[in-house]
Design an enzyme around this catalytic site. Structure first.
Site, PDB file in Angstrom:
ATOM      1  N   ARG A  93       0.848  -1.204   0.000  1.00 14.76           N
ATOM      2  CA  ARG A  93       0.000   0.000   0.000  1.00 14.76           C
ATOM      3  C   ARG A  93       0.883   1.254   0.000  1.00 14.76           C
ATOM      4  O   ARG A  93       0.589   2.236  -0.677  1.00 14.76           O
ATOM      5  CB  ARG A  93      -0.931  -0.004   1.216  1.00 14.76           C
ATOM      6  CG  ARG A  93      -1.770   1.271   1.326  1.00 14.76           C
ATOM      7  CD  ARG A  93      -2.767   1.199   2.469  1.00 14.76           C
ATOM      8  NE  ARG A  93      -3.551   2.428   2.569  1.00 14.76           N
ATOM      9  CZ  ARG A  93      -4.549   2.611   3.442  1.00 14.76           C
ATOM     10  NH1 ARG A  93      -4.881   1.637   4.279  1.00 14.76           N
ATOM     11  NH2 ARG A  93      -5.212   3.745   3.473  1.00 14.76           N
ATOM     12  N   ASN A 148     -10.278  -4.820  -1.213  1.00 13.95           N
ATOM     13  CA  ASN A 148     -10.130  -3.714  -2.157  1.00 13.95           C
ATOM     14  C   ASN A 148      -9.134  -4.063  -3.250  1.00 13.95           C
ATOM     15  O   ASN A 148      -8.376  -5.008  -3.094  1.00 13.95           O
ATOM     16  CB  ASN A 148      -9.629  -2.476  -1.392  1.00 13.95           C
ATOM     17  CG  ASN A 148     -10.779  -1.633  -0.877  1.00 13.95           C
ATOM     18  OD1 ASN A 148     -11.818  -1.531  -1.530  1.00 13.95           O
ATOM     19  ND2 ASN A 148     -10.583  -1.013   0.281  1.00 13.95           N
ATOM     20  N   ASP A 171     -17.802  -0.173   3.234  1.00  8.49           N
ATOM     21  CA  ASP A 171     -18.363   0.480   4.420  1.00  8.49           C
ATOM     22  C   ASP A 171     -18.327   2.004   4.359  1.00  8.49           C
ATOM     23  O   ASP A 171     -18.787   2.663   5.279  1.00  8.49           O
ATOM     24  CB  ASP A 171     -17.631   0.001   5.681  1.00  8.49           C
ATOM     25  CG  ASP A 171     -16.195   0.501   5.719  1.00  8.49           C
ATOM     26  OD1 ASP A 171     -15.644   0.850   4.657  1.00  8.49           O
ATOM     27  OD2 ASP A 171     -15.619   0.556   6.819  1.00  8.49           O
ATOM     28  N   HIS A 200     -16.406   3.626  -4.368  1.00  7.08           N
ATOM     29  CA  HIS A 200     -15.509   4.755  -4.091  1.00  7.08           C
ATOM     30  C   HIS A 200     -15.640   5.824  -5.173  1.00  7.08           C
ATOM     31  O   HIS A 200     -14.652   6.503  -5.513  1.00  7.08           O
ATOM     32  CB  HIS A 200     -14.046   4.285  -3.945  1.00  7.08           C
ATOM     33  CG  HIS A 200     -13.797   3.492  -2.688  1.00  7.08           C
ATOM     34  ND1 HIS A 200     -12.549   3.119  -2.258  1.00  7.08           N
ATOM     35  CD2 HIS A 200     -14.655   3.012  -1.737  1.00  7.08           C
ATOM     36  CE1 HIS A 200     -12.637   2.443  -1.116  1.00  7.08           C
ATOM     37  NE2 HIS A 200     -13.916   2.358  -0.790  1.00  7.08           N
ATOM     38  N   TYR A 265     -14.679   9.782  -1.271  1.00  7.82           N
ATOM     39  CA  TYR A 265     -13.639   9.406  -2.234  1.00  7.82           C
ATOM     40  C   TYR A 265     -13.632  10.290  -3.468  1.00  7.82           C
ATOM     41  O   TYR A 265     -12.649  10.291  -4.227  1.00  7.82           O
ATOM     42  CB  TYR A 265     -13.778   7.929  -2.636  1.00  7.82           C
ATOM     43  CG  TYR A 265     -13.171   7.016  -1.608  1.00  7.82           C
ATOM     44  CD1 TYR A 265     -11.802   6.747  -1.609  1.00  7.82           C
ATOM     45  CD2 TYR A 265     -13.942   6.444  -0.609  1.00  7.82           C
ATOM     46  CE1 TYR A 265     -11.230   5.928  -0.650  1.00  7.82           C
ATOM     47  CE2 TYR A 265     -13.379   5.618   0.354  1.00  7.82           C
ATOM     48  CZ  TYR A 265     -12.013   5.363   0.330  1.00  7.82           C
ATOM     49  OH  TYR A 265     -11.448   4.562   1.281  1.00  7.82           O
TER      50      TYR A 265
HETATM   51  C1  G6P Z   1     -12.927   3.035   4.099  1.00 10.90           C
HETATM   52  C2  G6P Z   1     -13.152   2.321   2.808  1.00 10.90           C
HETATM   53  C3  G6P Z   1     -12.314   1.089   2.728  1.00 10.90           C
HETATM   54  C4  G6P Z   1     -10.863   1.448   2.950  1.00 10.90           C
HETATM   55  C5  G6P Z   1     -10.699   2.157   4.270  1.00 10.90           C
HETATM   56  C6  G6P Z   1      -9.281   2.639   4.432  1.00 10.90           C
HETATM   57  O1  G6P Z   1     -13.430   2.313   5.174  1.00 10.90           O
HETATM   58  O2  G6P Z   1     -14.481   1.979   2.583  1.00 10.90           O
HETATM   59  O3  G6P Z   1     -12.502   0.510   1.471  1.00 10.90           O
HETATM   60  O4  G6P Z   1     -10.046   0.298   2.926  1.00 10.90           O
HETATM   61  O5  G6P Z   1     -11.545   3.261   4.319  1.00 10.90           O
HETATM   62  O6  G6P Z   1      -9.095   3.081   5.726  1.00 10.90           O
HETATM   63  P1  G6P Z   1      -7.660   3.248   6.342  1.00 10.90           P
HETATM   64  O7  G6P Z   1      -7.966   3.616   7.739  1.00 10.90           O
HETATM   65  O8  G6P Z   1      -6.957   1.929   6.176  1.00 10.90           O
HETATM   66  O9  G6P Z   1      -7.007   4.339   5.560  1.00 10.90           O
HETATM   67 MN    MN Z   2     -14.495   0.760   0.621  1.00  9.49          MN
END
Ligand code: G6P
Ligand code: MN
Length: 442
Positions: A93, A148, A171, A200, A265
């Site tokens: 990531r 994802n 979510d 997103h 997003y």
């Molecule tokens: C939201 C999105 C997810 C994503 C996450 C990332 O919940 O719906 O698809 O993976 O954010 O969150 P983070 O805290 O890992 O940046």
């Molecule tokens: Mn998501």
């Protein structure tokens, strides 16, 4: 009472304890006979498993808990598979975010070049998971997928395994609804939304509170404050500074375009320059997560192993766990609850391609989602979605055909990327970084 075997694929995820807690608090209605954590990384899963064992002890001490790396052991006779794999873990990531930023382009886990890179890593492992389920699980199995980039996963799995019993969910809209509820000072379960888009990449077109239309009220609030409630209750999920910035940023969209309420997003596509300016190319969200959520889990594991007490509640992630369990229960018991999920468009949005995987409301039955009709959408939104949908189609083509040129087209067409030359630089760096994961491109 009917009982279920449920598998969490990606058992070593930082989200696992929260999901397990959300599952087990439902044990009187949704009773498990076995909970399986399945992962290809035994060491990581054993560690997270230390926390999960304590969660099980707390909420359903009789429950059989299995940890395995063997797909046959995991999937045999499974009813539900919750998928949340992260191919390449947070280290990859970090690459997805940092490589584009090197060239002044949005660096994000699921949007822009980072999302495309993550997509190329995840398509085939998800197909493999489906094949294991087809082979070993009950014929009535359901995969409920959070992995994802869900938009690309949904598109690829529908194309490569059209008969698979997989429901792709996210979510983010629910998390936004949680904030809407705090803004309106109500319970999020009393809200009902209309929505269209890709994962997103979408908009709330209506929000009703116990049937009363509160869309305009929310729009004027969000145009001023974004999705930041005035008196935010603390929530362990999405409370880091970068998330607060994301929620606040919605005001810059909502104050300019007045039709709908954007998914957070959309900032990566409509406010890309601002997002790049406020990013640190040497310290991105992946670093925040590794230093925050991930570290907290592994520190707690070390504490348990050293015989110390741990406060488990900090791992109970609110809407993220609740939503996947709600969707599964609607599938299991034909509850016909209305949730936003990813489905084949098939005419629901009249003026979008019928094979687009759209995120729209659907009634979740035991035969799967029954989507609502959305109708026609206005030119601006149609244009944006068609562009993004084509990007996602091209990256799936690239994976299936092993085509460098299709991948380059996808990168070039992304609204986040300014030119072919920049697209090529990012893609070429990403090929090197993803050598162990991507299908070979020629
Ligand atoms: C939201 C999105 C997810 C994503 C996450 C990332 O919940 O719906 O698809 O993976 O954010 O969150 P983070 O805290 O890992 O940046
Ligand atoms: Mn998501």
């Amino acid at each position: 009472m009917k009982t279920f075997k449920l598998v969490i694929a990606g058992g070593g995820s930082t989200y696992t304890p929260g999901i397990v807690k959300s599952l087990l608090v439902q044990k009187d209605r949704f009773k498990l006979n076995e909970l399986v954590l399945y992962d290809n990384n035994a060491e990581r899963q054993e560690a997270v498993g230390v926390i999960v064992r304590h969660v099980v002890e707390m909420f359903d001490p009789e429950l059989k808990l299995t940890l395995t790396t063997d797909p046959e052991v995991a999937m045999t006779d499974a009813d539900f598979i919750f998928a949340q794999m992260r191919v390449g873990l947070y280290a990859m990531r970090e690459q997805d975010e940092k490589i584009p930023l090197k060239y002044g382009v949005v660096g994000q886990e699921t949007c822009g070049p980072g999302g495309l890179a993550y997509g190329l890593r995840t398509i085939y492992p998800m197909v493999e998971l489906i094949d294991y389920c087809e082979k070993y699980a009950k014929p009535t199995y359901w995969i409920v997928n959070y992995s994802n980039p869900a938009a690309i996963v949904a598109k690829a799995t529908f194309r490569l395994r059209p008969k698979a019993r997989i429901l792709n969910i996210c979510d983010m809209p629910v998390a936004i609804e949680r904030n809407m509820a705090e803004i309106l000072e109500c319970d999020r379960h009393d809200l009902e939304v209309d929505y269209f888009g890709l994962n997103h990449f979408g908009w709330f077109t209506k929000v009703r509170l116990n049937g009363e239309d509160v869309t305009e009220k929310l729009k004027s609030y969000v145009a001023e404050h974004g999705y930041m409630p005035q008196n935010a209750k603390s929530d362990v999920l999405h409370s880091d500074p970068s998330w607060l910035h994301t929620y606040a940023n919605a005001k810059n969209i909502c104050s300019a375009f007045h039709d709908y309420l954007p998914n957070t997003y959309m900032q990566y596509y409509l406010l890309g320059d601002e997002v790049v300016k406020s990013s640190d190319p040497n310290h991105t969200r992946a670093n925040e997560v590794m230093e925050g959520r991930e570290k907290r889990i592994f520190d707690a594991v070390a504490d348990y192993r050293a015989g110390k007490d741990v406060d488990l509640t900090k791992f109970f992630g609110g809407v993220h766990g609740e939503f996947i369990v709600d969707v599964a229960m609607s599938l299991a018991f034909d509850l016909r609850k209305r949730y936003l999920v990813m489905v084949e468009n098939n005419g629901a949005v009249e003026n979008l391609p019928s094979d687009a995987m759209v995120e729209i409301p659907a009634y979740i039955t035991d035969r799967g989602p029954e989507p609502v009709r959305v109708g026609e959408i206005p030119t601006f939104y149609k244009g944006l979605i068609e562009q993004q949908e084509a990007v996602e189609k091209l990256i799936v083509d690239a994976a299936v055909e092993h085509s460098y040129e299709k991948a380059l087209m996808a990168f070039t067409l992304s609204k986040t990327v300014p030119s072919l030359l920049v697209a090529k630089k990012i893609l070429d760096d990403m090929i090197v970084a993803n050598k162990a994961y991507w299908p070979e491109l020629h």
